[in-house]
Design an enzyme around this catalytic site. Structure first.
Site, PDB file in Angstrom:
ATOM      1  N   ASP A   1      46.595  57.209  52.287  1.00 39.66           N
ATOM      2  CA  ASP A   1      46.985  56.259  52.702  1.00 39.66           C
ATOM      3  C   ASP A   1      47.533  54.488  51.868  1.00 39.66           C
ATOM      4  O   ASP A   1      46.732  54.921  51.297  1.00 39.66           O
ATOM      5  CB  ASP A   1      45.934  55.979  53.477  1.00 39.66           C
ATOM      6  CG  ASP A   1      46.200  54.786  54.588  1.00 39.66           C
ATOM      7  OD1 ASP A   1      47.127  54.459  55.127  1.00 39.66           O
ATOM      8  OD2 ASP A   1      44.732  54.348  55.562  1.00 39.66           O
TER       9      ASP A   1
ATOM     10  N   HIS B   1      56.202  52.992  51.048  1.00 42.43           N
ATOM     11  CA  HIS B   1      56.726  54.922  50.661  1.00 42.43           C
ATOM     12  C   HIS B   1      57.381  55.165  49.528  1.00 42.43           C
ATOM     13  O   HIS B   1      57.134  57.084  49.717  1.00 42.43           O
ATOM     14  CB  HIS B   1      57.473  54.715  52.177  1.00 42.43           C
ATOM     15  CG  HIS B   1      56.375  54.055  53.410  1.00 42.43           C
ATOM     16  ND1 HIS B   1      55.411  54.260  53.740  1.00 42.43           N
ATOM     17  CD2 HIS B   1      57.295  53.063  54.294  1.00 42.43           C
ATOM     18  CE1 HIS B   1      55.011  53.829  54.551  1.00 42.43           C
ATOM     19  NE2 HIS B   1      55.998  53.012  55.453  1.00 42.43           N
TER      20      HIS B   1
ATOM     21  N   GLU C   1      50.975  59.948  65.122  1.00 38.99           N
ATOM     22  CA  GLU C   1      50.697  58.674  66.370  1.00 38.99           C
ATOM     23  C   GLU C   1      51.632  57.188  65.303  1.00 38.99           C
ATOM     24  O   GLU C   1      52.088  56.677  65.840  1.00 38.99           O
ATOM     25  CB  GLU C   1      49.328  57.866  65.962  1.00 38.99           C
ATOM     26  CG  GLU C   1      48.736  58.703  67.283  1.00 38.99           C
ATOM     27  CD  GLU C   1      48.262  60.094  66.875  1.00 38.99           C
ATOM     28  OE1 GLU C   1      48.309  60.585  65.313  1.00 38.99           O
ATOM     29  OE2 GLU C   1      48.355  60.727  67.843  1.00 38.99           O
ATOM     30  N   ASN C   2      51.989  58.368  64.548  1.00 37.10           N
ATOM     31  CA  ASN C   2      53.030  57.099  63.236  1.00 37.10           C
ATOM     32  C   ASN C   2      54.431  56.761  64.363  1.00 37.10           C
ATOM     33  O   ASN C   2      55.194  55.826  63.695  1.00 37.10           O
ATOM     34  CB  ASN C   2      53.204  57.652  62.003  1.00 37.10           C
ATOM     35  CG  ASN C   2      51.860  57.809  60.586  1.00 37.10           C
ATOM     36  OD1 ASN C   2      51.532  58.214  60.655  1.00 37.10           O
ATOM     37  ND2 ASN C   2      51.086  56.154  61.224  1.00 37.10           N
TER      38      ASN C   2
ATOM     39  N   SER D   1      41.964  59.800  62.073  1.00 39.09           N
ATOM     40  CA  SER D   1      42.551  59.329  62.137  1.00 39.09           C
ATOM     41  C   SER D   1      43.742  61.098  63.098  1.00 39.09           C
ATOM     42  O   SER D   1      45.205  60.633  61.924  1.00 39.09           O
ATOM     43  CB  SER D   1      43.962  58.184  61.346  1.00 39.09           C
ATOM     44  OG  SER D   1      43.508  57.552  60.435  1.00 39.09           O
TER      45      SER D   1
HETATM   46  C1  IPE Z   1      46.897  58.156  58.799  1.00 46.48           C
HETATM   47  O1  IPE Z   1      47.139  56.936  58.206  1.00 46.48           O
HETATM   48  C2  IPE Z   1      48.435  59.087  58.882  1.00 46.48           C
HETATM   49  C3  IPE Z   1      48.868  59.122  57.341  1.00 46.48           C
HETATM   50  C4  IPE Z   1      48.638  58.545  56.214  1.00 46.48           C
HETATM   51  C5  IPE Z   1      49.828  59.280  57.784  1.00 46.48           C
HETATM   52  P1  IPE Z   1      47.456  55.522  59.216  1.00 46.48           P
HETATM   53  O2  IPE Z   1      47.904  54.759  58.470  1.00 46.48           O
HETATM   54  O3  IPE Z   1      48.723  56.023  59.848  1.00 46.48           O
HETATM   55  O4  IPE Z   1      46.101  55.345  60.086  1.00 46.48           O
HETATM   56  P2  IPE Z   1      45.183  54.142  60.931  1.00 46.48           P
HETATM   57  O5  IPE Z   1      46.355  54.168  61.756  1.00 46.48           O
HETATM   58  O6  IPE Z   1      45.002  53.175  60.130  1.00 46.48           O
HETATM   59  O7  IPE Z   1      44.607  55.200  61.571  1.00 46.48           O
HETATM   60  C1  IPE Z   2      50.515  55.391  54.008  1.00 43.88           C
HETATM   61  O1  IPE Z   2      50.832  53.910  54.148  1.00 43.88           O
HETATM   62  C2  IPE Z   2      51.790  56.180  55.270  1.00 43.88           C
HETATM   63  C3  IPE Z   2      51.831  56.319  56.449  1.00 43.88           C
HETATM   64  C4  IPE Z   2      51.126  56.243  56.764  1.00 43.88           C
HETATM   65  C5  IPE Z   2      53.325  56.865  57.099  1.00 43.88           C
HETATM   66  P1  IPE Z   2      50.580  53.514  54.947  1.00 43.88           P
HETATM   67  O2  IPE Z   2      52.393  52.652  55.761  1.00 43.88           O
HETATM   68  O3  IPE Z   2      49.680  53.744  56.558  1.00 43.88           O
HETATM   69  O4  IPE Z   2      50.088  51.932  54.460  1.00 43.88           O
HETATM   70  P2  IPE Z   2      48.896  50.743  55.363  1.00 43.88           P
HETATM   71  O5  IPE Z   2      47.383  51.347  55.423  1.00 43.88           O
HETATM   72  O6  IPE Z   2      50.330  50.076  56.030  1.00 43.88           O
HETATM   73  O7  IPE Z   2      48.457  50.299  53.631  1.00 43.88           O
HETATM   74 MG    MG Z   3      47.788  53.153  57.096  1.00 43.93          MG
END
Ligand code: IPE
Ligand code: IPE
Ligand code: MG
Length: 224
Positions: A15, A32, A62-63, A179
């Site tokens: 994350d 990313h 959920e992404n 998550s």
């Molecule tokens: C969890 O991170 C999923 C991944 C790292 C792939 P998110 O950024 O999606 O989680 P939430 O929304 O903060 O719970």
């Molecule tokens: C994790 O980084 C990667 C994915 C969930 C795909 P994030 O995109 O969630 O980065 P933050 O949490 O918004 O900083």
């Molecule tokens: Mg995140």
């Protein structure tokens, strides 16, 4: 680090790519990109340390709620990365496999995934498992649907996407939640949270997490 007490199965919720980029005045996509590159650096470290399996959370069920442009970038970047680094990827001497739904990701990404799995499937020792369009609820529901009656723990575990209890679960970037990552397998995992954003997480940070794990007293409900 105590080499006789290395966690066999380590999970990482990668994350903080977006926050890492924002701090540097860059678009989220850059985070990313750098996060994706970092995965191979950390996997190499994990292999050298003697971890057996490293399962990383790359994209959750959920992404899909994110803006279309971001999703498109996340789905296309691994494809471009694969084609640009094919020669280097062929030299990978460990196994790479993917868990998660295979019915919703773009066809060109699916092809790359199958190609990587095919090219590394005979490698022994360390395994990198990438969770993509993965969700713990989805995994358990699908496992139950494949199970024979009477459903028991053995049946469910047999049909999970990965049947290996997790020893250490690391989440980068400060959030302290699962998550929907490996809900079943992480039941008795030791949890470790660090404020470091994923693209900056390195071998040193991984060793620190393992040293912390080695101080834990794993009781599994019993007395020790
Ligand atoms: C969890 O991170 C999923 C991944 C790292 C792939 P998110 O950024 O999606 O989680 P939430 O929304 O903060 O719970
Ligand atoms: C994790 O980084 C990667 C994915 C969930 C795909 P994030 O995109 O969630 O980065 P933050 O949490 O918004 O900083
Ligand atoms: Mg995140």
């Amino acid at each position: 680090m105590d080499l006789t007490n290395i966690p066999k199965h380590v999970g990482i919720i990668m994350d903080g790519n977006g926050r890492w980029a924002k701090k540097r005045g860059q678009p989220r996509s850059f985070g990313h990109y750098m996060g994706g590159r970092n995965l191979f650096t950390v996997a190499r470290e994990a292999k050298n340390i003697g971890i057996e399996t490293l399962t990383v959370y790359a994209f959750s069920t959920e992404n899909w709620k994110r803006p279309k442009e971001e999703i498109d970038y996340l789905m296309q970047t691994p494809v471009d990365f694969y084609h640009k680094n094919k020669d280097k990827l062929y030299q990978i001497d460990y196994k790479i496999s993917f868990i998660g739904r295979k019915d919703r990701i773009p066809k060109n990404l699916l092809e790359v995934i199958l190609e990587i799995e095919k090219n590394t499937k005979d490698h022994l020792g360390f395994e990198l498992v990438i969770a993509l369009d993965y969700g713990g609820y989805d995994e358990i529901i699908s496992s139950v649907n494949q199970s024979k009656l009477p459903i028991d723990q053995i049946q469910i575990e047999k049909h999970l996407m990965i049947n290996k209890p997790m020893d250490l679960l690391i989440r980068t970037s400060g959030e302290m939640r699962l998550s929907n990552f490996l809900l079943w397998q992480a039941s008795y995992a030791e949890l470790y949270f660090t404020k470091i954003h994923w693209p900056s997480f390195n071998g040193k940070a991984l060793k620190k997490a393992i040293k912390n794990y080695q101080k834990r007293n794993r009781r599994y409900g019993g007395l020790k």
